[in-house]
Write a protein that holds these residues in place. Structure first.
Motif, mmCIF file in Angstrom:
data_model
loop_
_atom_site.group_PDB
_atom_site.id
_atom_site.type_symbol
_atom_site.label_atom_id
_atom_site.label_comp_id
_atom_site.label_asym_id
_atom_site.label_seq_id
_atom_site.Cartn_x
_atom_site.Cartn_y
_atom_site.Cartn_z
ATOM 1 N N UNK A 124 -10.713 -25.099 -27.689
ATOM 2 C CA UNK A 124 -10.107 -25.445 -28.972
ATOM 3 C C UNK A 124 -10.395 -24.362 -30.016
ATOM 4 N N UNK A 125 -9.427 -24.159 -30.888
ATOM 5 C CA UNK A 125 -9.601 -23.193 -31.973
ATOM 6 C C UNK A 125 -10.424 -23.815 -33.093
ATOM 7 N N UNK A 167 -9.108 -17.967 -24.801
ATOM 8 C CA UNK A 167 -7.714 -18.413 -24.838
ATOM 9 C C UNK A 167 -7.714 -19.926 -25.029
ATOM 10 N N UNK A 168 -7.121 -20.390 -26.134
ATOM 11 C CA UNK A 168 -7.115 -21.818 -26.414
ATOM 12 C C UNK A 168 -6.149 -22.547 -25.485
ATOM 13 N N UNK A 222 -13.309 -21.981 -28.936
ATOM 14 C CA UNK A 222 -12.920 -20.670 -28.426
ATOM 15 C C UNK A 222 -14.077 -19.679 -28.604
ATOM 16 N N UNK A 223 -14.437 -18.978 -27.551
ATOM 17 C CA UNK A 223 -15.545 -18.036 -27.572
ATOM 18 C C UNK A 223 -16.899 -18.662 -27.318
ATOM 19 N N UNK A 224 -16.978 -19.999 -27.275
ATOM 20 C CA UNK A 224 -18.253 -20.685 -27.044
ATOM 21 C C UNK A 224 -18.607 -20.643 -25.558
ATOM 22 N N UNK A 225 -19.900 -20.621 -25.275
ATOM 23 C CA UNK A 225 -20.374 -20.577 -23.889
ATOM 24 C C UNK A 225 -20.758 -21.967 -23.416
#
Length: 325
Positions: free
Chosen positions: A133-134, A100-101, A40-43
């Motif tokens: 994924x979280x 958003x996971x 999550x948040x990764x590019x």
């Protein structure tokens, strides 16, 4: 007689199937993710690719703010192209991320193919799943309290910018007050500006198209400016004539607005869409159009305005003639 008719229909179906298969072989579009699983948040990146005959031109999907509601587009590279073995390959890389996971279905991406014979086809890439994924939490470690912020004394150097801004605001306030007092002491003179009659939308548009033609923009090699001015004239005309916010809409949104209102026939809408989409190819795909293609776009713009102009009412014409005399 019946056998010959059946044979004729079979031959027609075979020809259509062969033509569709040939087109599918000549044109390939893809949306290739660098990976299908991220935190999550990764590019990550998604490569858009179109392989077409060298005579065809491609309009890539518009890189807006997202691929779908949960996957944001953070940036994109310019469209690059290479030629090999009689086909042309276009590529563009999109940088995406998600907060958003879950597993998100990325829909097929639309590519517009402008064929050499003037026809336009829409081809879609395959859809794919992106898993977000979280971050796993180590439950074996003890939970600790959040540390309180460390209090530090405020120094004069830290306060100096705020003091300077406050003094500047006071000085500007005093200057504004003295200017207002000076203006109040002057005698007021009422100035009435003449009311300029509102020109019809088609008069303004035709005048601007004639100016564009006389400026000889594309003859100087300024293709992007030429098609940008041409489509802006059409957008202003549509907004003035039909009260559609065309200056704020994309090509597809403008076409959908006309389809929804039913104010234009199908042939007129198709020619307008062809003019806008060809201009998009010039502006965004850095295409260098031929002279006859530039002339055709200008002619289609004139024809669209001429076929859709709103004629003035008889009483309005009489008023205009009386004013002119």
């Amino acid at each position: 007689m019946m056998k010959s008719l059946k044979l004729k229909y079979l031959l027609i179906l075979f020809a259509l199937a062969f033509q569709s298969a040939v087109f599918a072989q000549d044109v390939q579009v893809k949306a290739i993710p660098d990976t299908t699983n991220i935190r999550i948040g990764e590019q990550t990146s998604v490569m858009l690719e179109a392989i077409v005959p060298i005579t065809a031109k491609v309009q890539f999907p518009l890189a807006t703010d997202s691929l779908m509601w949960a996957v944001e587009i953070l940036g994109h590279s310019p469209i690059d192209s290479t030629v090999k073995n009689g086909v042309k390959t276009y590529q563009q890389s999109l940088t995406v991320s998600s907060f958003d996971s879950g597993f998100h279905a990325i829909p097929p991406q639309p590519f517009v193919i402008l064929n050499n014979d003037g026809t336009v086809d829409s081809v879609f890439s395959d859809a794919f799943l992106l898993g977000v994924h979280t971050v796993a939490i180590d439950t074996a470690q003890a939970i600790k309290d959040i540390k309180e912020p460390i209090q530090a004394p405020v120094t004069f150097a830290e306060m100096l910018p705020y003091i300077s801004i406050g003094l500047a605001v006071i000085l500007l306030g005093l200057l504004g007050y003295f200017y207002w007092k000076k203006q109040q002491s002057k005698p007021k003179v009422e100035k009435k500006e003449p009311v300029k009659p509102r020109e019809p939308a088609h008069i303004i548009a035709i005048r601007e198209l004639n100016q564009l033609k006389s400026d000889e923009v594309w003859q100087k090699g300024q293709y992007k400016e030429y098609h940008s001015r041409l489509t802006e004239i059409l957008r202003r005309y549509i907004e003035y004539r039909y009260e559609i916010p065309a200056l704020e809409q994309t090509t597809d949104e403008i076409i959908r607005s006309f389809d929804y209102t039913g104010s234009l026939d199908k042939e007129t809408i198709e020619k307008l869409a062809q003019t806008f989409r060809f201009a998009d190819l010039v502006k965004f795909a850095k295409m260098h159009p031929l002279p006859e293609e530039n002339e055709r776009s200008l002619k289609q713009a004139f024809n669209f305005i001429e076929n859709t102009k709103l004629e003035a009412k008889p009483e309005e014409k009489d008023t205009t003639q009386t004013t002119a005399s």
